[in-house]
Write a protein that holds these residues in place. Structure first.
Motif, short mmCIF file in Angstrom:
data_model
loop_
_atom_site.label_atom_id
_atom_site.label_comp_id
_atom_site.label_asym_id
_atom_site.label_seq_id
_atom_site.Cartn_x
_atom_site.Cartn_y
_atom_site.Cartn_z
N ASP A 35 1.04 4.08 -2.98
CA ASP A 35 0.67 5.45 -2.62
C ASP A 35 1.83 6.42 -2.84
O ASP A 35 1.66 7.49 -3.43
CB ASP A 35 0.25 5.46 -1.14
CG ASP A 35 -0.56 6.68 -0.79
OD1 ASP A 35 -1.63 6.87 -1.38
OD2 ASP A 35 -0.13 7.45 0.09
N ASN A 36 3.01 6.02 -2.41
CA ASN A 36 4.16 6.92 -2.51
C ASN A 36 4.75 6.98 -3.90
O ASN A 36 5.31 8.00 -4.30
CB ASN A 36 5.21 6.54 -1.46
CG ASN A 36 4.74 6.90 -0.07
OD1 ASN A 36 4.77 8.05 0.32
ND2 ASN A 36 4.27 5.91 0.68
N GLY B 216 0.83 -1.21 0.00
CA GLY B 216 0.00 0.00 0.00
C GLY B 216 0.86 1.25 0.00
O GLY B 216 0.60 2.21 -0.75
N HIS B 217 1.92 1.26 0.83
CA HIS B 217 2.85 2.39 0.84
C HIS B 217 3.53 2.51 -0.52
O HIS B 217 3.73 3.63 -1.02
CB HIS B 217 3.96 2.17 1.89
CG HIS B 217 3.48 2.20 3.30
ND1 HIS B 217 3.85 1.23 4.22
CD2 HIS B 217 2.67 3.06 3.97
CE1 HIS B 217 3.30 1.52 5.39
NE2 HIS B 217 2.58 2.61 5.26
N GLN C 196 2.54 9.50 -5.71
CA GLN C 196 2.87 10.86 -5.28
C GLN C 196 4.18 11.31 -5.91
O GLN C 196 4.30 12.46 -6.37
CB GLN C 196 2.98 10.90 -3.75
CG GLN C 196 1.66 10.76 -3.04
CD GLN C 196 1.85 10.64 -1.54
OE1 GLN C 196 2.09 11.63 -0.87
NE2 GLN C 196 1.75 9.42 -1.02
N VAL D 147 -3.00 12.36 -2.33
CA VAL D 147 -3.05 11.01 -2.90
C VAL D 147 -3.25 10.03 -1.76
O VAL D 147 -2.44 9.98 -0.82
CB VAL D 147 -1.75 10.68 -3.66
CG1 VAL D 147 -1.82 9.27 -4.25
CG2 VAL D 147 -1.49 11.70 -4.76
N THR D 148 -4.32 9.26 -1.83
CA THR D 148 -4.60 8.33 -0.74
C THR D 148 -5.56 7.24 -1.20
O THR D 148 -6.11 7.31 -2.30
CB THR D 148 -5.15 9.08 0.49
OG1 THR D 148 -5.17 8.21 1.61
CG2 THR D 148 -6.56 9.61 0.24
N GLY D 149 -5.77 6.25 -0.33
CA GLY D 149 -6.67 5.15 -0.65
C GLY D 149 -8.09 5.44 -0.22
O GLY D 149 -8.35 6.28 0.65
N HIS E 85 -6.94 6.07 -4.97
CA HIS E 85 -6.52 4.87 -5.69
C HIS E 85 -7.08 3.63 -5.02
O HIS E 85 -7.55 3.67 -3.88
CB HIS E 85 -5.00 4.78 -5.79
CG HIS E 85 -4.30 4.81 -4.46
ND1 HIS E 85 -4.35 3.76 -3.57
CD2 HIS E 85 -3.55 5.77 -3.86
CE1 HIS E 85 -3.65 4.07 -2.49
NE2 HIS E 85 -3.16 5.28 -2.63
#
Length: 893
Positions: free
Chosen positions: A56-57, A52-53, A60, A498-500, A530
């Motif tokens: 997400d990153n 997940g990181h 970004q 930006v996030t879930g 996302h």
């Protein structure tokens, strides 16, 4: 000279420190450039990098690096979250291994010699742990290539953010937007704290449904039957609900039952919450231990009796014989006693969802307790208005509707936690329990002195704030608020979040509440949501399933660029499941290797950029076409990033680099760059070098390491500085005539290759190509590109013809038909029969899947990933069938 082998591990270990040490990631608040700011969703200080990181990153960083190249003053604000419950659990577990416990009142200990820490001693241990291992994840983010401004790193418990938290709490309290209330919460009996919905996970548990008979008051031989999965809570029953229209029980509405084992008189009420089709149709109501029961109790003024203590042991509100029993021990005793009284009608096996605390790992108890609450409904008004009028944009748009659905029905927000690690609530109690909320104990003492007329002893509230409370301030507290800093003035509101989807409500909504209340503006302009990274079957990754994929292992094996490219290409599903397999990451590594090898081939063949080279001077058709393809790729990637379609940017890169540069341009120009010296060779070498230089710029946001290495090794760093600081390239001019001619050539060769492959023509077979109905333009093009057609399509001679011979496969490009006689190479009838059989098989498969998907019961019951897999299989079968049908048509049998 480039090394023969692409080695991502060596490149990545070398390049990242170079960027960071050179200050390449730093923002410049005093710069006149337009700001572009993203605040990182702060990972838990306890955490390590998971998929997940990584997703997400990566997304970004793609946006950050792209906007940096577009000329913005970029700030990617990093930081970590103190993660109250998670961190406390980690440190407690570490201490337990040393034989150390916490001096928690009421907790049982079997070891009289066990050392117990008080609050201050424990917090000292947490800060000690944080200093030692709390920065693990930030180091791992560096391995991913995250270009955060690390010089501005923040921590939710640092001095500045703690100051912001205190100010927000005190101001909201004084405005009447924070208050204490007695309500139900999710209670973790192991961690001994209220927890948020996000910290609750639902598990399917095989249990039982017990049908208990409650006697009707005044009619000892008449009973009402209730069905329950939690017999232990009956000790707190204060009512029974039946549906007002249920013919079985409605005659009892208004009467009372006598609660077995307790003897309490409880009301029978009519309420639509009771479903006549479920269980017995009658529901026992325990307002203090069930969220739905709590609402029914409020509607009918039923008493809420809490029968558990914070350890989920039966308390003094229950009959004496049950007091002190664990809830599950009480369950066993109650069932036995109900059976002895003849009050158990039946017991059925029953699988149902049970909420568990994701940290404590034990069933959560709905628990009536006094907590601090924020008036979320009032705080939600401004965010709702901002979402409606477009001040905040959601990508995808569906996020806006989900946001409304939750915010319009929002409940009070429980902001207190019964932990030691976190921001302690700034509230002090006087001797009569009057509360004084202030920024410091000195201010609270002053308020108390004014109230009581004398100095009194104050006791501080032991609770801490929910972690989401401090992270709700993240977009402005990290920029220095409550101080009015240059960063706050320039970068707030931030540009993109930006996030879930899973924290749309827990974090995004709360940042909007706090940002709009204290900054009087939205905290971000765009919320890019996302999906969830799953395994290749669409199943959520979990340790229990054994399907967890470790991003650090993938980076070790394939390189960070390969993982980043995969993550970016997966971002197509902005709402659903993003299926990851190591094979996809391996494919992305192969893509990087392809670019590396193509660059090395060009370098070995003298590709170099002359001083002051202007691509407009290119004369060769193939070179003008290549420059046009570069322009198209540039525009497609730029537009995809602008529209937050990052997967389309990745697709455009892949198709351009692999499909156009490597597969076509390098192959088409080989005879030139490996041929005799002359102006054509010089021009082609220069265009090749120019295209490779611009390509690494276009690729840099997604694959920064390999592109920085290629930029350097090709000599551009020495002249222009590092790639990370270069501007986004301007697209070259498109030549329409070159475009049309080379487009024709590429399509002709591609269609011939596809036709050969689909009809199983042996790879080594050289076929004649007959051209039927071609005009003068086509004839001229064939003459110009004859050598390329013969070499790349495995053709032995190209001739004009009046008609296609019988045993040939045919394709149409433009106005002409092209025939390939294959009678001597393949059995046309056998090939036709094979194709027809395959087409029928695929059509049958589509039919079976359609039948499944038309079955409402299947779609409703099957896991989401299974339904999605069926849809994907159908689309694939239909696509393959269409391709084979086209091949059959080409045969003309």
């Amino acid at each position: 000279m480039l090394d023969k082998t692409y080695d991502p591990k060596e490149i990545e270990a070398r390049r990242y420190p170079e960027w960071e040490n050179a200050g390449a990631f730093r923002a410049h608040p005093d710069s006149p450039k337009q700001p572009y700011c993203i605040v990182i969703p702060p990972p838990n200080v306890t955490g390590s990098l998971h998929m997940g990181h990584a997703l997400d990153n990566t997304l970004q960083d793609v946006l950050i690096r792209w906007r940096r190249m577009k000329g913005d003053d970029v700030l990617w604000q990093p930081g970590t979250d103190h993660a109250g419950i998670a961190t406390q659990m980690v440190v407690v577990r570490n201490l337990e291994q040393e034989g150390i416990g916490l001096a928690v009142q009421g907790a049982a200990t079997n070891d009289a010699n066990k050392k117990l820490l008080n609050r201050e001693e424990f917090l000292a241990k947490v800060w000690e742990w944080k200093a030692y291992s709390g920065g693990t994840i930030t180091g791992q983010l560096r391995r991913l290539g995250a270009s955060c401004d690390w010089s501005r790193e923040r921590f939710t418990m640092d001095e500045g953010l703690s100051k912001a938290v205190l100010k927000v709490f005190v101001e909201l309290y004084k405005q009447g937007l924070i208050y204490k209330d007695l309500r139900l919460v999710n209670w973790d009996p192991k961690m001994l704290t209220a927890i948020s919905d996000l910290e609750v996970e639902s598990r399917e548990v095989k249990g039982h449904l017990w049908y208990f008979k409650y006697p009707i008051e005044g009619s000892p031989d008449e009973f009402i039957v209730v069905a329950t999965t939690r017999p232990e809570t009956m000790l707190g029953d204060t009512g029974i609900a039946v549906h007002p229209d249920d013919p079985k029980w409605k005659h009892l509405i208004g009467k009372h039952a006598v609660l077995p084992l307790v003897g309490r008189r409880i009301a029978i009420v009519g309420d639509e919450y009771s479903d006549p089709e479920k269980g017995s149709g009658a529901v026992k109501i325990t307002p203090a231990h069930d969220f739905n029961d709590f609402e029914v109790g409020r509607r009918h003024n039923l008493e809420a009796i809490n029968i558990f203590d914070r350890f989920a042991r039966v308390n003094g509100n229950a009959p004496e014989k049950y007091r002190g029993l664990d809830r599950f021990e009480a369950r066993k005793k109650i069932v036995v006693e109900m059976e002895e009284l003849g009050l158990v009608e039946k017991i059925e096996p029953h699988t149902h969802a049970v909420p568990y605390g994701d940290r404590g790992g034990v069933p959560v108890e709905p628990y009536l307790t006094e907590q601090w609450y924020a008036d979320a409904k009032k705080l939600a008004e401004a965010p709702l208005a901002a979402a409606r009028d477009g001040r905040v944009k959601f990508v995808p748009e569906r996020g806006r509707e989900d946001f409304f659905r939750w915010m319009e029905n929002i409940e009070p927000w429980c902001v207190s936690r019964q932990l030691w690690w976190g921001h302690q609530i700034p509230a002090w109690y006087g001797p009569d329990k009057k509360v004084f909320v202030a920024l410091s104990e000195e201010e609270a003492q002053a308020e108390a002195r004014a109230h009581y007329g004398k100095d009194v002893a104050l006791e501080r509230d032991p609770d801490v704030l929910d972690t989401w409370f401090s992270s709700a301030l993240w977009p402005f507290s990290t920029l220095g608020w409550p101080d009015q800093t240059a960063e706050l003035a320039k970068y707030y509101p931030t540009s993109t979040l930006v996030t879930g989807w899973d924290i749309l409500f827990f974090w995004v909504a709360r940042m909007m509440m706090m940002g709009m209340h204290f900054m009087k503006d939205v905290p971000f302009r765009t919320v890019y949501l996302h999906g969830l990274v799953t395994d290749e079957k669409g199943q959520k990754m979990s340790k229990s399933k054994g399907n967890v994929i470790d991003p650090l292992e993938l980076i070790d094996k394939y390189g960070a660029d390969a993982l980043r490219f995969t993550m970016t290409s997966l971002a197509a599903s902005q709402a659903g499941r993003l299926r990851l397999s190591p094979a996809r990451v391996e494919g992305a590594r192969n893509f990087a290797t392809k670019l590396w090898n193509a660059t090395r081939f060009a370098e070995m063949n003298g590709a170099a950029l002359p001083q002051g080279f202007d691509p407009v001077t290119a004369k060769l058709t193939v070179n003008k076409w290549m420059l046009g393809e570069l322009a198209r790729a540039n525009q497609a990637i730029d537009k995809a990033l602008t529209d937050f379609r990052l997967n389309e940017a990745a697709t455009a890169l892949y198709e351009f680099v692999w499909g156009v540069v490597c597969d076509w341009y390098v192959e088409l120009t080989k005879p030139i760059v490996q041929g005799a010296d002359g102006p054509e060779k010089d021009e082609t070498r220069a265009v090749t070098a120019f295209v490779l230089r611009e390509t690494v710029k276009l690729m840099h946001p997604v694959m920064p390491f390999i592109t920085e290495e290629l930029w350097d090794k090709l000599g551009h760093r020495a002249e222009h500085g590092p790639l990370i600081g270069q501007p986004w390239p301007a697209p070259p001019t498109v030549d329409a005539m070159a475009d049309a001619e080379m487009g024709w050539l590429v399509k002709l060769i591609s269609d011939i290759r596809s036709a050969r492959a689909e009809l199983n023509v042996p790879a080594g077979a050289k076929l004649k190509l007959l051209v039927i109905g071609g005009n003068a333009t086509t004839a001229a093009r064939i003459e110009t590109h004859r050598a390329a057609i013969e070499r790349l399509a495995r053709i032995e001679g190209v001739e004009a013809a009046d008609s296609a011979p019988k045993a040939s496969l045919q394709i149409v490009v433009g106005e002409a038909t092209y025939a390939l006689p294959v009678g001597d190479v393949i059995d046309l009838k056998a090939e036709s029969a094979r194709l027809q059989k395959e087409i029928k098989k695929l059509a049958d498969e589509v039919g079976k899947i359609d039948a499944k998907l038309a079955n409402a019961a299947f779609v409703a019951r099957a896991p989401e990933e299974v339904v999605e897999e069926q849809r994907e299989r159908r689309a694939q079968a239909e696509q393959t069938g269409a391709r084979l049908s086209a091949a059959l048509e080409r045969l003309g049998v």
